[in-house]
Design a protein around this motif. Structure first.
Motif, PDB file in Angstrom:
ATOM      1  N   VAL A  37       0.962  -1.113   0.261  1.00 11.78           N
ATOM      2  CA  VAL A  37      -0.453  -0.076   0.089  1.00 11.78           C
ATOM      3  C   VAL A  37       0.767   1.018   0.328  1.00 11.78           C
ATOM      4  O   VAL A  37       0.762   2.186  -0.793  1.00 11.78           O
ATOM      5  CB  VAL A  37      -0.822  -0.063   1.193  1.00 11.78           C
ATOM      6  CG1 VAL A  37      -1.966   0.909   1.414  1.00 11.78           C
ATOM      7  CG2 VAL A  37      -2.337  -1.138   0.622  1.00 11.78           C
ATOM      8  N   ARG A  38       1.726   1.544   0.930  1.00 12.10           N
ATOM      9  CA  ARG A  38       2.924   2.264   1.061  1.00 12.10           C
ATOM     10  C   ARG A  38       3.655   2.624  -0.702  1.00 12.10           C
ATOM     11  O   ARG A  38       3.532   3.775  -1.086  1.00 12.10           O
ATOM     12  CB  ARG A  38       4.100   2.593   1.345  1.00 12.10           C
ATOM     13  CG  ARG A  38       3.709   2.324   3.022  1.00 12.10           C
ATOM     14  CD  ARG A  38       4.756   2.728   4.089  1.00 12.10           C
ATOM     15  NE  ARG A  38       3.703   2.364   5.443  1.00 12.10           N
ATOM     16  CZ  ARG A  38       3.817   1.097   6.114  1.00 12.10           C
ATOM     17  NH1 ARG A  38       4.451   0.144   6.649  1.00 12.10           N
ATOM     18  NH2 ARG A  38       3.723   0.990   7.756  1.00 12.10           N
ATOM     19  N   VAL A  39       4.089   1.349  -1.399  1.00 13.43           N
ATOM     20  CA  VAL A  39       4.584   1.900  -2.709  1.00 13.43           C
ATOM     21  C   VAL A  39       3.595   2.374  -3.322  1.00 13.43           C
ATOM     22  O   VAL A  39       4.128   2.997  -3.962  1.00 13.43           O
ATOM     23  CB  VAL A  39       5.403   0.516  -3.250  1.00 13.43           C
ATOM     24  CG1 VAL A  39       5.563   0.485  -4.351  1.00 13.43           C
ATOM     25  CG2 VAL A  39       6.181   0.001  -1.663  1.00 13.43           C
ATOM     26  N   ILE A  40       2.697   2.005  -3.734  1.00 14.58           N
ATOM     27  CA  ILE A  40       1.451   1.971  -4.508  1.00 14.58           C
ATOM     28  C   ILE A  40       1.322   3.720  -4.463  1.00 14.58           C
ATOM     29  O   ILE A  40       0.935   4.109  -5.213  1.00 14.58           O
ATOM     30  CB  ILE A  40      -0.229   1.520  -4.249  1.00 14.58           C
ATOM     31  CG1 ILE A  40       0.668  -0.518  -5.091  1.00 14.58           C
ATOM     32  CG2 ILE A  40      -1.465   1.755  -5.556  1.00 14.58           C
ATOM     33  CD1 ILE A  40      -0.540  -1.382  -4.610  1.00 14.58           C
ATOM     34  N   ASN A  98      -1.690  -7.357  -9.507  1.00 11.73           N
ATOM     35  CA  ASN A  98      -0.431  -8.859  -9.011  1.00 11.73           C
ATOM     36  C   ASN A  98       0.067  -8.574  -7.785  1.00 11.73           C
ATOM     37  O   ASN A  98      -0.377 -10.207  -7.219  1.00 11.73           O
ATOM     38  CB  ASN A  98       0.599  -8.299 -10.562  1.00 11.73           C
ATOM     39  CG  ASN A  98       1.975 -10.114  -9.725  1.00 11.73           C
ATOM     40  OD1 ASN A  98       0.693 -11.174  -9.918  1.00 11.73           O
ATOM     41  ND2 ASN A  98       2.265  -9.664 -10.929  1.00 11.73           N
ATOM     42  N   ASN A  99       0.272  -7.424  -7.551  1.00 10.29           N
ATOM     43  CA  ASN A  99       1.410  -7.709  -5.881  1.00 10.29           C
ATOM     44  C   ASN A  99       0.254  -8.024  -4.890  1.00 10.29           C
ATOM     45  O   ASN A  99       0.464  -9.029  -3.911  1.00 10.29           O
ATOM     46  CB  ASN A  99       1.917  -6.856  -5.472  1.00 10.29           C
ATOM     47  CG  ASN A  99       2.786  -6.294  -4.727  1.00 10.29           C
ATOM     48  OD1 ASN A  99       2.414  -7.647  -3.552  1.00 10.29           O
ATOM     49  ND2 ASN A  99       3.431  -4.902  -4.284  1.00 10.29           N
ATOM     50  N   GLY A 107      -2.561 -15.905  -7.926  1.00 13.16           N
ATOM     51  CA  GLY A 107      -1.403 -16.299  -9.140  1.00 13.16           C
ATOM     52  C   GLY A 107      -0.952 -15.051  -9.457  1.00 13.16           C
ATOM     53  O   GLY A 107      -0.951 -13.840  -8.808  1.00 13.16           O
ATOM     54  N   GLY A 108      -0.246 -14.659 -10.668  1.00  8.73           N
ATOM     55  CA  GLY A 108       0.634 -13.521 -10.437  1.00  8.73           C
ATOM     56  C   GLY A 108       1.269 -14.204 -12.073  1.00  8.73           C
ATOM     57  O   GLY A 108       1.537 -14.743 -12.262  1.00  8.73           O
ATOM     58  N   PHE A 109       2.651 -13.441 -11.568  1.00  8.11           N
ATOM     59  CA  PHE A 109       3.759 -13.230 -12.423  1.00  8.11           C
ATOM     60  C   PHE A 109       4.559 -14.274 -11.667  1.00  8.11           C
ATOM     61  O   PHE A 109       4.752 -14.111 -11.109  1.00  8.11           O
ATOM     62  CB  PHE A 109       4.652 -12.162 -13.062  1.00  8.11           C
ATOM     63  CG  PHE A 109       3.456 -10.933 -13.759  1.00  8.11           C
ATOM     64  CD1 PHE A 109       2.515 -11.583 -15.063  1.00  8.11           C
ATOM     65  CD2 PHE A 109       2.939  -9.747 -13.452  1.00  8.11           C
ATOM     66  CE1 PHE A 109       1.802 -10.816 -15.870  1.00  8.11           C
ATOM     67  CE2 PHE A 109       2.435  -9.236 -14.067  1.00  8.11           C
ATOM     68  CZ  PHE A 109       1.609  -9.268 -15.384  1.00  8.11           C
TER      69      PHE A 109
END
Length: 109
Positions: A37-40, A98-99, A107-109
């Protein structure tokens, strides 16, 4: 832990002890989602700042080059700039989803 010592009510002590056990079991105090959340949020604020700064710079008369050898560069920046910022925001949304899906076991990368 400290909240159990502050209150003498048995219900409050039981509730505080349950929260402490849950925190030890799940690691909520080290929740990875808070880092995400902080990064986004930081990235969205940075994009907003870039948008405001570029809007102010391109609004200046000194930058408005309608003729001359560099008029093509100015036209390119004013037409591809908004498209690039839009793609940047869409990419950020995809990476954020994705994160967050990865944090919940998806799922995700």
């Amino acid at each position: 832990m400290a909240s159990a010592a502050m209150s003498s009510s048995p219900a409050m002590q039981t509730g505080a002890a349950a929260v402490d056990r849950l925190e030890r079991k799940t690691g909520v105090s080290e929740a990875a989602i808070m880092r995400a959340v902080r990064v986004i949020g930081g990235a969205l604020i940075a994009i907003a700042m870039i948008t405001v700064v570029l809007s102010e710079v391109f609004a200046l008369d000194a930058v408005n080059v309608s003729s001359g050898p560099f008029s093509g560069v100015y036209d390119t920046l004013t037409t591809t700039g908004p498209a690039a910022l839009t793609l940047l925001v869409v990419g950020l949304i995809v990476l954020a989803a994705n994160n967050i899906m990865g944090l919940f076991g998806g799922g995700g990368f």
